[in-house]
Design a protein around this motif. Structure first.
Motif, PDB file in Angstrom:
ATOM      1  N   GLU A  13       0.743  -1.126   0.106  1.00 51.21           N
ATOM      2  CA  GLU A  13       0.184   0.080  -0.001  1.00 51.21           C
ATOM      3  C   GLU A  13       0.845   1.288  -0.061  1.00 51.21           C
ATOM      4  N   ALA A  14       0.326   2.266  -0.566  1.00 47.70           N
ATOM      5  CA  ALA A  14       1.066   3.495  -0.771  1.00 47.70           C
ATOM      6  C   ALA A  14      -0.045   4.632  -0.328  1.00 47.70           C
ATOM      7  N   GLU A  15       0.595   5.675   0.389  1.00 47.81           N
ATOM      8  CA  GLU A  15      -0.101   6.854   0.686  1.00 47.81           C
ATOM      9  C   GLU A  15       0.219   8.100  -0.274  1.00 47.81           C
ATOM     10  N   HIS A  16      -0.712   8.738  -0.765  1.00 50.44           N
ATOM     11  CA  HIS A  16      -0.204   9.790  -1.433  1.00 50.44           C
ATOM     12  C   HIS A  16      -0.319  11.212  -0.354  1.00 50.44           C
ATOM     13  N   SER A  17       0.769  11.856  -0.127  1.00 47.58           N
ATOM     14  CA  SER A  17       0.902  12.991   0.835  1.00 47.58           C
ATOM     15  C   SER A  17      -0.050  13.939   0.485  1.00 47.58           C
ATOM     16  N   LEU A  18      -0.032  14.458  -0.883  1.00 41.89           N
ATOM     17  CA  LEU A  18      -0.760  15.660  -1.060  1.00 41.89           C
ATOM     18  C   LEU A  18      -2.299  15.407  -0.940  1.00 41.89           C
ATOM     19  N   ALA A  45       3.318   3.884  -7.486  1.00 46.23           N
ATOM     20  CA  ALA A  45       4.373   4.919  -7.697  1.00 46.23           C
ATOM     21  C   ALA A  45       4.266   5.580  -9.103  1.00 46.23           C
ATOM     22  N   GLN A  46       3.989   4.933 -10.266  1.00 46.31           N
ATOM     23  CA  GLN A  46       3.746   5.474 -11.527  1.00 46.31           C
ATOM     24  C   GLN A  46       2.580   6.277 -11.341  1.00 46.31           C
ATOM     25  N   TYR A  47       1.498   5.677 -10.990  1.00 44.21           N
ATOM     26  CA  TYR A  47       0.127   6.344 -10.849  1.00 44.21           C
ATOM     27  C   TYR A  47       0.650   7.881 -10.199  1.00 44.21           C
ATOM     28  N   PHE A  48       1.295   7.836  -9.107  1.00 45.17           N
ATOM     29  CA  PHE A  48       1.313   9.113  -8.413  1.00 45.17           C
ATOM     30  C   PHE A  48       2.263  10.139  -9.336  1.00 45.17           C
ATOM     31  N   GLU A  49       3.102   9.673  -9.907  1.00 41.88           N
ATOM     32  CA  GLU A  49       4.172  10.331 -10.467  1.00 41.88           C
ATOM     33  C   GLU A  49       3.390  10.958 -11.793  1.00 41.88           C
ATOM     34  N   ASN A  50       2.587  10.133 -12.489  1.00 37.46           N
ATOM     35  CA  ASN A  50       1.565  10.854 -13.661  1.00 37.46           C
ATOM     36  C   ASN A  50       0.877  11.640 -13.190  1.00 37.46           C
ATOM     37  N   ARG A  51       0.206  11.799 -12.009  1.00 39.03           N
ATOM     38  CA  ARG A  51      -0.531  12.620 -11.497  1.00 39.03           C
ATOM     39  C   ARG A  51       0.185  13.882 -11.008  1.00 39.03           C
TER      40      ARG A  51
END
Length: 110
Positions: A58-63, A101-107
């Protein structure tokens, strides 16, 4: 062969409107996997876990405060990362053939 080609073209046409390009062959290969076929926007984390089992990580998006689950799909020895992202209310807001991680980078790039 003709049906396979049409499926790839249909998926490619749908995906051209997306901000991130995913390989349409992945969709054709993994289309019957429960995470791909049955997980819909708005589902709860518990519903996704029932269909797909526990995530690899699991990963959390900080923003945004969203949480993302990484899965590894496997069909006939072919492995493919797949993510399911949950909004702050714990509901599916996106999913696809990449890692969190790829999804967050794309966002971040949008």
């Amino acid at each position: 062969m003709y049906k396979h080609s049409l499926a790839v073209l249909a998926v490619a046409a749908v995906m051209t409107g997306c901000s991130t390009i995913e390989n349409p062959v992945d969709y054709v290969t993994f289309r019957n996997e429960p995470l791909v076929k049955q997980v819909d926007h708005g589902m709860t984390r518990e519903q996704v876990r029932t269909l797909g089992g526990p995530p690899s990580s699991e990963a959390e998006h900080s923003l945004s405060g969203s949480t993302c689950n990484n899965y590894v799909l496997n069909v006939d020895g072919h492995e493919q990362p797949y993510y399911v992202n949950f909004d702050v209310n714990g509901r599916v807001d996106s999913k696809g053939f990449m890692t969190c991680a790829q999804y967050f980078e794309n966002r971040r790039r949008l």
